[in-house]
Design an enzyme around this catalytic site. Structure first.
Site, mmCIF file in Angstrom:
data_model
loop_
_atom_site.group_PDB
_atom_site.id
_atom_site.type_symbol
_atom_site.label_atom_id
_atom_site.label_comp_id
_atom_site.label_asym_id
_atom_site.label_seq_id
_atom_site.Cartn_x
_atom_site.Cartn_y
_atom_site.Cartn_z
ATOM 1 N N GLY A 79 0.838 -1.208 0.000
ATOM 2 C CA GLY A 79 0.000 0.000 0.000
ATOM 3 C C GLY A 79 0.866 1.248 0.000
ATOM 4 O O GLY A 79 0.609 2.202 0.730
ATOM 5 N N SER A 132 1.241 3.397 -2.411
ATOM 6 C CA SER A 132 0.865 4.373 -3.445
ATOM 7 C C SER A 132 0.240 5.641 -2.901
ATOM 8 O O SER A 132 0.213 6.670 -3.577
ATOM 9 C CB SER A 132 -0.119 3.713 -4.423
ATOM 10 O OG SER A 132 -1.187 3.131 -3.702
ATOM 11 N N ARG A 133 -0.288 5.575 -1.674
ATOM 12 C CA ARG A 133 -0.999 6.742 -1.124
ATOM 13 C C ARG A 133 -0.733 6.856 0.371
ATOM 14 O O ARG A 133 -0.281 5.905 1.012
ATOM 15 C CB ARG A 133 -2.510 6.608 -1.363
ATOM 16 C CG ARG A 133 -2.888 6.709 -2.818
ATOM 17 C CD ARG A 133 -4.396 6.715 -3.036
ATOM 18 N NE ARG A 133 -5.004 5.418 -2.824
ATOM 19 C CZ ARG A 133 -5.903 5.165 -1.879
ATOM 20 N NH1 ARG A 133 -6.302 6.113 -1.047
ATOM 21 N NH2 ARG A 133 -6.429 3.960 -1.759
ATOM 22 N N ASN A 137 1.869 -2.284 5.364
ATOM 23 C CA ASN A 137 1.124 -1.033 5.593
ATOM 24 C C ASN A 137 -0.283 -1.047 5.000
ATOM 25 O O ASN A 137 -1.149 -0.328 5.490
ATOM 26 C CB ASN A 137 1.941 0.130 4.997
ATOM 27 C CG ASN A 137 1.103 1.379 4.844
ATOM 28 O OD1 ASN A 137 0.868 2.116 5.796
ATOM 29 N ND2 ASN A 137 0.608 1.622 3.616
ATOM 30 N N SER A 152 -2.460 0.263 14.741
ATOM 31 C CA SER A 152 -3.229 1.492 15.005
ATOM 32 C C SER A 152 -3.468 1.572 16.509
ATOM 33 O O SER A 152 -3.545 0.527 17.180
ATOM 34 C CB SER A 152 -4.579 1.439 14.283
ATOM 35 O OG SER A 152 -5.436 2.447 14.803
ATOM 36 N N TYR A 194 -11.885 -3.473 12.264
ATOM 37 C CA TYR A 194 -10.571 -2.831 12.105
ATOM 38 C C TYR A 194 -9.735 -2.971 13.385
ATOM 39 O O TYR A 194 -8.552 -3.313 13.344
ATOM 40 C CB TYR A 194 -10.824 -1.365 11.766
ATOM 41 C CG TYR A 194 -9.613 -0.517 11.480
ATOM 42 C CD1 TYR A 194 -8.984 -0.568 10.237
ATOM 43 C CD2 TYR A 194 -9.117 0.349 12.441
ATOM 44 C CE1 TYR A 194 -7.887 0.237 9.972
ATOM 45 C CE2 TYR A 194 -8.026 1.161 12.178
ATOM 46 C CZ TYR A 194 -7.404 1.106 10.937
ATOM 47 O OH TYR A 194 -6.330 1.911 10.677
ATOM 48 N N ALA A 224 -10.004 -5.221 15.740
ATOM 49 C CA ALA A 224 -9.613 -6.621 15.933
ATOM 50 C C ALA A 224 -8.430 -6.966 15.036
ATOM 51 O O ALA A 224 -7.477 -7.643 15.451
ATOM 52 C CB ALA A 224 -10.799 -7.548 15.633
ATOM 53 N N LYS A 256 -6.164 -4.874 13.908
ATOM 54 C CA LYS A 256 -4.968 -4.160 14.374
ATOM 55 C C LYS A 256 -4.419 -4.763 15.662
ATOM 56 O O LYS A 256 -3.206 -4.816 15.860
ATOM 57 C CB LYS A 256 -5.278 -2.670 14.545
ATOM 58 C CG LYS A 256 -5.625 -1.962 13.221
ATOM 59 C CD LYS A 256 -4.506 -2.090 12.207
ATOM 60 C CE LYS A 256 -4.729 -1.231 10.972
ATOM 61 N NZ LYS A 256 -3.646 -1.357 9.989
ATOM 62 N N ILE A 301 -4.047 10.274 11.630
ATOM 63 C CA ILE A 301 -3.104 10.766 10.620
ATOM 64 C C ILE A 301 -3.903 11.264 9.414
ATOM 65 O O ILE A 301 -4.833 10.587 8.950
ATOM 66 C CB ILE A 301 -2.142 9.628 10.160
ATOM 67 C CG1 ILE A 301 -1.459 8.960 11.370
ATOM 68 C CG2 ILE A 301 -1.129 10.145 9.142
ATOM 69 C CD1 ILE A 301 -0.554 9.829 12.196
#
Ligand code: NAP
Length: 247
Positions: A11, A13-14, A89, A141, A154, A156, A158, A187
């Site tokens: 990930g 690219s952004r 990532n 996170s 999300y 769970a 992380k 962020i």
């Protein structure tokens, strides 16, 4: 700092992954910029690294798919012959309260955010074992530590990343491989741009350092953990959140 080191950023690219890829590139690493669908964004990151005299390559792969994750690592090995650092990532959100959460929203978040870490780490460990060196950094996170209403899937995933990090740090330490996690707070990225302004303002009010984080704030922590300066650090989760969560 990373001259001749080969780094894969999933990930890349952004957002946070892009900042990580650019920072490794500016510090001399050869960078594989993985992406899922936004080829133009990935090529921009590659071009930015090349324009500074660095080496980079965009590679499309759905890291939630074991075969595609393996092919990603394979392509990097074929191109550069080694992998010194993997940054897991890539991530997505599908936020909703549990009673409204479909199985698809649950499993897609677990697959993209957690199973992808298993897929890529498993594929990269064998070459790292052979090299007897390597660094793996997983982007978790703060919600994997404190939980969050509307993000059970999300959070769970992380939390799973944090426990996975500790387990593989123990498994790989004898081969001189370090495994750490970075847990960002709030962020600014495409992921958080979707949030309503009142939610963003509430976060900002609760951040002791008084500002939202930038992707670069996270990238600096990642390159620190990847560097020799962190050579005695493994199995840890470094929180990068302006003081939002202190535990
Ligand atoms: P973002 O701006 O939405 O970027 C997500 C990146 O992941 C993109 O490069 C995207 O590729 C890639 N991606 C998504 N699914 C993929 C898949 N199946 N295979 C390969 N690549 C995939 O997100 P971000 O805010 O930078 O977040 C990056 C990481 O930090 C995530 O793990 C996220 O959970 C974590 N994080 C973010 C925050 C925050 O406040 N932003 C806080 C804590 C943790 P395409 O461009 O091709 O779509």
């Amino acid at each position: 700092m990373f001259t001749d080191k080969v780094v894969i950023v999933t990930g890349g690219s952004r957002g946070i992954g892009k900042a990580i890829a650019l920072r490794f590139g500016s510090l001399g690493a050869k960078v594989a910029v993985n992406y899922l669908s936004n080829a133009a964004a990935a090529e921009e990151v590659v071009e930015a690294i090349r324009s500074q005299g660095g080496e980079a390559l965009a590679i499309r792969a759905d890291v939630g798919d074991p075969a595609e994750a393996s092919a990603l690592i394979e392509q990097v090995l074929e191109t550069w012959g080694r992998v010194d650092c993997l940054v897991n990532n890539a991530g997505i959100t599908r936020d909703t309260l549990l009673l409204r959460m479909t199985e698809e929203a649950w499993s897609s978040v677990i697959n993209t955010n957690l199973t992808s870490v298993y897929n890529c780490t498993k594929a990269v460990l064998r070459p790292m074992f052979k090299q007897r060196s390597g660094v793996i950094i997983n982007i978790a996170s703060v919600v994997g530590i404190i939980g969050n209403a509307g993000q059970a899937n999300y959070a769970a995933a992380k939390a799973g990343i944090i426990a996975f990090t500790k387990s593989i740090a123990r498994e790989a330490a004898a081969r001189n491989i370090r495994v750490n996690a970075v847990a960002p707070g709030f962020i600014e990225s495409d992921m958080t741009a979707k949030l309503p302004p009142e939610v963003v303002a509430q976060y900002q009010n609760n951040i002791p350092l008084g500002r939202l984080g930038s992707p670069d704030d996270v990238a600096k922590a990642v390159t620190f953990l990847a560097s020799e300066d962190a050579s005695y650090i493994t199995g840890q989760t470094l929180v990068v959140d302006g003081g939002l969560v202190m535990y």
